[in-house]
Motif scaffolding. Structure first.
Motif, PDB file in Angstrom:
ATOM      1  N   LEU A 156      58.937  -2.286 -38.479  1.00 23.85           N
ATOM      2  CA  LEU A 156      58.545  -0.893 -38.331  1.00 23.85           C
ATOM      3  C   LEU A 156      57.474  -0.492 -39.351  1.00 23.85           C
ATOM      4  CD1 LEU A 156      62.085   0.711 -37.804  1.00 23.85           C
ATOM      5  CD2 LEU A 156      60.394   0.102 -36.058  1.00 23.85           C
ATOM      6  N   PRO A 157      56.539   0.371 -38.953  1.00 23.68           N
ATOM      7  CA  PRO A 157      55.470   0.801 -39.856  1.00 23.68           C
ATOM      8  C   PRO A 157      55.864   2.013 -40.705  1.00 23.68           C
ATOM      9  CG  PRO A 157      55.064   1.710 -37.699  1.00 23.68           C
ATOM     10  CD  PRO A 157      56.326   0.884 -37.582  1.00 23.68           C
ATOM     11  N   PHE A 158      57.135   2.078 -41.080  1.00 25.03           N
ATOM     12  CA  PHE A 158      57.637   3.202 -41.859  1.00 25.03           C
ATOM     13  C   PHE A 158      58.150   2.709 -43.204  1.00 25.03           C
ATOM     14  CE2 PHE A 158      58.221   4.150 -37.332  1.00 25.03           C
ATOM     15  CZ  PHE A 158      57.376   5.243 -37.232  1.00 25.03           C
ATOM     16  N   ALA A 159      57.958   3.523 -44.215  1.00 27.80           N
ATOM     17  CA  ALA A 159      58.283   3.126 -45.582  1.00 27.80           C
ATOM     18  C   ALA A 159      59.784   3.021 -45.803  1.00 27.80           C
ATOM     19  CB  ALA A 159      57.678   4.137 -46.560  1.00 27.80           C
ATOM     20  N   ASP A 160      60.160   2.277 -46.822  1.00 24.17           N
ATOM     21  CA  ASP A 160      61.568   2.170 -47.210  1.00 24.17           C
ATOM     22  C   ASP A 160      62.125   3.560 -47.510  1.00 24.17           C
ATOM     23  OD1 ASP A 160      60.959  -0.496 -47.086  1.00 24.17           O
ATOM     24  OD2 ASP A 160      61.300  -0.916 -49.220  1.00 24.17           O
ATOM     25  N   GLN A 161      63.344   3.810 -47.039  1.00 23.72           N
ATOM     26  CA  GLN A 161      64.089   5.041 -47.340  1.00 23.72           C
ATOM     27  C   GLN A 161      63.311   6.303 -46.962  1.00 23.72           C
ATOM     28  OE1 GLN A 161      66.255   5.035 -51.105  1.00 23.72           O
ATOM     29  NE2 GLN A 161      65.694   2.891 -51.401  1.00 23.72           N
ATOM     30  N   SER A 162      62.561   6.230 -45.854  1.00 23.90           N
ATOM     31  CA  SER A 162      61.737   7.363 -45.455  1.00 23.90           C
ATOM     32  C   SER A 162      62.389   8.278 -44.429  1.00 23.90           C
ATOM     33  CB  SER A 162      60.404   6.854 -44.886  1.00 23.90           C
ATOM     34  OG  SER A 162      60.619   5.941 -43.813  1.00 23.90           O
TER      35      SER A 162
END
Length: 275
Positions: free
Chosen positions: A147-153
């Motif tokens: 996924l192109p989403f940051a850690d813990q976002s």
């Protein structure tokens, strides 16, 4: 009214820290209509307002407008309203990620005190989602396994009738954040299955066991009701599901002469928290 590409660029400018490059996992900055990571990997915003993060071709042959358009009509007619009402009570403040968001109607109909994100591998789905002009959200073509989403976002990962990747879900969830997964139960769309000559009872045990393995403290809510199909949507009901793919064109024409008049919605809503 902003063009779709400008609307997305504005939304990403506000939320750039919630994304990460799927190739090297570094952060992005926004340069006009392009996301550029620390290692110069570049992803452009399309005129539709969508970013393609996939390393493979998106799906343009299976999940298409032919299925998404009737599905949207039925969702917006209230076919899943009781399910969405239950989900609404479970949502907590923070960012919401809709996994396999399709044409976007589920995400549109939910209120959240945070930012909305949706992704799919279906090109028609994400392009249709950006047509929902009243919704503030970012839609992308993305890989469930990267996924192109940051850690813990994210505060909530929403997973309605779509595959899961619990390793990635746990990565993007903040501490104490949640996954809400909706799975079909035994009698889900039994009228459609019956019309198509398919087994009526659906077995969700393997999916439930996998969720329980990852979230042993889960809560589980059964939702079951009948939705009376408006006459003008009865033909749409026949086209809203991948179940249709198993039926010959000749059989479809015959079934369309006397389509189902109601739809049984029977699901389990699973809720699990990241420990």
């Amino acid at each position: 009214m902003l063009k779709k590409i400008d609307k997305t660029a504005h939304y990403l400018a506000q939320n750039i820290d919630l994304l990460r490059c799927p190739l090297c996992h570094t952060s992005f900055h926004l340069d006009h209509y392009a996301l550029i990571c620390d290692n110069r990997h570049t992803y452009n915003i399309s005129k539709k307002g969508v970013v393609n993060f996939l390393t493979i071709k998106p799906d343009t042959t299976h999940y298409t407008r032919k299925m998404f358009e009737p599905r949207r009509k039925l969702i917006q007619a209230g076919m899943y309203a009781p399910v969405l009402s239950e989900i609404q009570t479970m949502l907590t403040p923070g960012n919401l990620l809709d996994v396999g968001s399709g044409e976007g109607s589920f995400l549109e109909l939910l209120d959240v005190a945070g930012h909305k994100f949706g992704f799919d591998i279906a090109l028609d789905g994400v392009n249709m989602a950006t047509d929902l002009t009243d919704m503030q959200a970012f839609f992308s073509l993305s890989d469930l396994t990267n996924l192109p989403f940051a850690d813990q976002s994210m505060a909530t990962v929403l997973n309605i009738f779509t595959p899961s990747n619990y390793r990635e879900f746990n990565r993007v969830l903040g501490h104490g954040a949640q996954v809400i997964k909706v799975i079909p139960d035994r009698y889900y769309l039994q009228e459609l299955r019956s019309a198509f000559g398919l087994p009526v009872d659906y077995d969700n045990r393997d999916v439930l066991a996998k969720f329980t393995e990852n979230f042993p403290g889960l809560t589980q809510k059964e939702v079951k009701y009948e939705f009376e199909l408006p006459k003008n949507l009865q033909q749409d009901f026949l086209s809203m599901s991948p179940l249709e793919w198993r039926i010959s064109e000749a059989d479809k024409l015959e079934i369309a002469k006397n389509p189902p008049k109601k739809a049984t919605i029977h699901v389990q809503i699973l809720q699990g928290y990241k420990s």
